[in-house]
Structures are given as structure tokens and as C-alpha cells.
Enzyme design. Structure first.
Site, PDB file in Angstrom:
ATOM      1  CE  LYS A  36      -2.310   1.663   3.810  1.00 44.47           C
ATOM      2  NZ  LYS A  36      -2.208   3.137   3.896  1.00 44.47           N
ATOM      3  CG  ASP A  96     -12.460  17.747  -5.689  1.00 42.29           C
ATOM      4  OD1 ASP A  96     -13.406  18.511  -5.957  1.00 42.29           O
ATOM      5  OD2 ASP A  96     -11.288  18.144  -5.563  1.00 42.29           O
ATOM      6  CE  LYS A 123      -7.860   6.685   4.186  1.00 43.04           C
ATOM      7  NZ  LYS A 123      -6.421   6.429   4.161  1.00 43.04           N
ATOM      8  CB  THR A 161     -10.577   3.067  12.209  1.00 35.63           C
ATOM      9  OG1 THR A 161      -9.350   3.349  11.550  1.00 35.63           O
ATOM     10  CG2 THR A 161     -11.293   1.959  11.490  1.00 35.63           C
ATOM     11  CG  ASP A 187      -4.890   4.528   1.803  1.00 37.00           C
ATOM     12  OD1 ASP A 187      -6.024   4.979   1.602  1.00 37.00           O
ATOM     13  OD2 ASP A 187      -4.408   4.350   2.943  1.00 37.00           O
ATOM     14  NE  ARG A 242       1.865   1.723  13.385  1.00 34.37           N
ATOM     15  CZ  ARG A 242       1.026   2.523  14.021  1.00 34.37           C
ATOM     16  NH1 ARG A 242       1.476   3.399  14.898  1.00 34.37           N
ATOM     17  NH2 ARG A 242      -0.270   2.457  13.772  1.00 34.37           N
TER      18      ARG A 242
HETATM   19  O1  C5P Z   1       0.954   0.320  11.265  1.00 30.29           O
HETATM   20  P1  C5P Z   1      -0.457  -0.088  11.099  1.00 30.29           P
HETATM   21  O2  C5P Z   1      -0.655  -1.578  10.923  1.00 30.29           O
HETATM   22  O3  C5P Z   1      -1.375   0.490  12.156  1.00 30.29           O
HETATM   23  O4  C5P Z   1      -0.880   0.567   9.686  1.00 30.29           O
HETATM   24  C1  C5P Z   1      -2.193   0.553   9.202  1.00 30.29           C
HETATM   25  C2  C5P Z   1      -2.248   1.256   7.892  1.00 30.29           C
HETATM   26  O5  C5P Z   1      -3.610   1.340   7.490  1.00 30.29           O
HETATM   27  C3  C5P Z   1      -1.736   2.699   7.920  1.00 30.29           C
HETATM   28  O6  C5P Z   1      -1.177   2.986   6.634  1.00 30.29           O
HETATM   29  C4  C5P Z   1      -2.981   3.516   8.134  1.00 30.29           C
HETATM   30  O7  C5P Z   1      -2.879   4.799   7.582  1.00 30.29           O
HETATM   31  C5  C5P Z   1      -4.008   2.693   7.352  1.00 30.29           C
HETATM   32  N1  C5P Z   1      -5.390   2.887   7.763  1.00 30.29           N
HETATM   33  C6  C5P Z   1      -5.834   2.667   9.053  1.00 30.29           C
HETATM   34  N2  C5P Z   1      -7.145   2.880   9.398  1.00 30.29           N
HETATM   35  C7  C5P Z   1      -8.005   3.289   8.451  1.00 30.29           C
HETATM   36  C8  C5P Z   1      -7.593   3.514   7.137  1.00 30.29           C
HETATM   37  C9  C5P Z   1      -6.248   3.308   6.831  1.00 30.29           C
HETATM   38  O8  C5P Z   1      -5.063   2.261   9.916  1.00 30.29           O
HETATM   39  N3  C5P Z   1      -9.289   3.438   8.751  1.00 30.29           N
END
Ligand code: C5P
Length: 234
Positions: free
Chosen positions: A33, A65, A62, A120, A60, A212
Site C-alpha cells: 500500500k 471531490d 482517499k 477508524t 491509498d 508496523r
Molecule cells: O501500522 P499499522 O498496521 O497500524 O498501519 C495501518 C495502515 O492502514 C496505515 O497505513 C494507516 O494509515 C491505514 N489505515 C488505518 N485505518 C483506516 C484507514 C487506513 O489504519 N481506517
């Protein structure tokens, strides 16, 4: 495209860090992503480079517009050859249908298109207090998902805890792409509503987005492989 997969969130500030990370995967080409940070830093060349290296890409960005602008922007992203893109369902049906038109290539193919329902990171207080949206969060999420499904989109980004309900509401073939994934023994960072890869696999999530737990692992390739085998139950 395979029906279920693990997508690694490349939340890096630039090309150098990204390639250094991906070089630690000598034996596989994970689905990745690219989010706003990396895209705004490196632009479309980053997408082209990772495509050339054999990665599938979820871009990603999003989009949100007016329909005409989103349609034109989607046409550009489609030509980049990305595999999965997204927009905000809050842009409403006309914008979502315009996005699909823009994405569709002359030969009729197009990247998958999914909608963000509610971020979220928002809880009920913000929509209700600031934005005067007085419906419960779950109702909004399901309504936005249904709007996306009716507009012809392929699925939504949602919490793994919502995946089952989204499928019940919009049909089994409607894709759920879910961040908020953590191994049972790891920390949660800033994610609040989390699930393990194994449970996500059993909960109807089609794609899990993992950042992460893989990017900060001592051995990222091993963490990725564990994620895939837990998620797919293999
Ligand atoms: O590091 P981690 O596993 O928390 O990363 C989750 C990824 O998903 C990040 O790139 C974050 O921006 C993305 N994301 C999220 N919640 C959302 C939409 C996207 O955590 N609702």
C-alpha cells in the site's frame, strides 16, 4: 487478483527507506500500500518503480471531490496500473459512479475501487457533535457501504470488527479491506479496534492491511510470512 491477501502498508517518508525495506524480501513480491506520505513525497514514479519490481499496489489516496474532478483523477491513476484505489463514500453516489467511469480503461479493465466509510480514527463524538450527524456510527458505516455497493464499487475499507456485518448487509462478494491488524503478543500502537491475522481470516476480511507489525519487525519477511499463513489459515 487473488481473492485474499496481506497488504503491507509502506508508511515511509521516501523512496530510499521504501526500497531498503523491500530489499529485505528477496523471495517474494508482497502486495503493498502506498499512502499519501510516500505518494506526495515521490509521486507517480514510485508507483511505476514498484510495479516494475513486480508488486501489486493499493494506492491509498482517499479521493473526495466533485464527480468530474474525481473521474479525471481516477483516469490518471488507472493508467499508472495500480491494482486497488479508494475514495471517501461521503462523496456520495454520483462521485462514486464517476470514479468508476474514470477508472475503466478502453479495453474494459480497471483497478478495484473501494470506499472509506468512516475513518477508524473518528469516534461517535465528532460526527455527532461537530458535524451534526446524529446517527449511530454502525448505521452510518453500513449505509455508506451499501451506497458504495449500489454504485458498483468492489468493497470498502473497514475495521476487521465490521467485516462480517458489511458482508451480511452488502453480500459476500463485496470486498472488505481491513487495517487494525496486530499479532496477539505485540503492542497495539495507536490502533484501538484490532484483530489478529488469524481471526481476521475467519471474520470475512478479504485483504488485511498491515503496517508496523511488519515494517518494524526485526525480521520483516518472517513477520510477513507469519501474517500470510495465519490469515489464510495455511
Ligand atoms: O501500522 P499499522 O498496521 O497500524 O498501519 C495501518 C495502515 O492502514 C496505515 O497505513 C494507516 O494509515 C491505514 N489505515 C488505518 N485505518 C483506516 C484507514 C487506513 O489504519 N481506517
Amino acid at each position: 487478483m487473488s481473492a485474499s491477501d496481506v497488504i503491507i502498508a509502506l508508511d515511509f517518508p521516501g523512496r530510499e527507506e521504501t526500497l531498503r525495506f523491500l530489499d529485505r524480501f528477496p523471495d517474494e513480491r508482497p502486495f503493498v500500500k502506498i499512502g499519501m506520505e510516500l505518494f506526495y513525497a515521490e509521486g507517480p514514479d514510485m508507483v511505476r518503480e514498484l510495479k516494475d519490481r513486480g508488486h501489486r499496489i493499493f494506492l491509498d489516496l482517499k479521493l473526495h471531490d466533485i464527480p468530474n474532478t474525481v473521474k479525471s483523477a481516477m483516469a490518471v491513476l488507472s493508467r499508472l496500473g495500480v491494482d486497488l484505489v479508494n475514495l471517501h463514500a461521503a462523496g456520495a453516489s454520483q462521485m462514486m459512479r464517476a470514479a468508476l467511469e474514470g477508472l475503466t480503461r478502453p479495453d474494459g479493465t480497471r483497478p478495484l475501487l473501494i470506499a472509506v466509510t468512516q475513518l477508524t480514527s473518528t469516534d461517535e463524538a465528532a460526527p455527532q457533535g461537530e458535524l451534526l450527524i446524529d446517527r449511530p456510527m454502525e448505521e452510518t458505516v453500513l449505509r455508506y457501504a451499501k451506497n458504495a455497493s449500489d454504485a458498483g464499487l468492489d468493497g470498502v475499507v473497514c475495521s476487521p470488527l465490521e467485516a462480517k456485518k458489511v458482508k451480511e448487509f452488502c453480500g459476500d462478494g463485496f470486498l472488505t479491506v481491513t487495517p487494525g491488524i496486530r499479532f496477539a503478543e505485540g503492542g497495539t500502537d495507536d490502533q484501538k479496534r484490532i484483530m489478529t491475522p488469524a481471526l481476521a481470516g475467519k471474520s470475512g476480511c478479504d485483504f488485511i492491511v498491515v503496517g508496523r507489525p511488519i515494517t518494524r519487525a526485526e525480521d520483516p519477511a518472517a513477520a510477513y510470512r507469519r501474517c500470510v499463513s495465519d490469515f489464510l489459515g495455511k
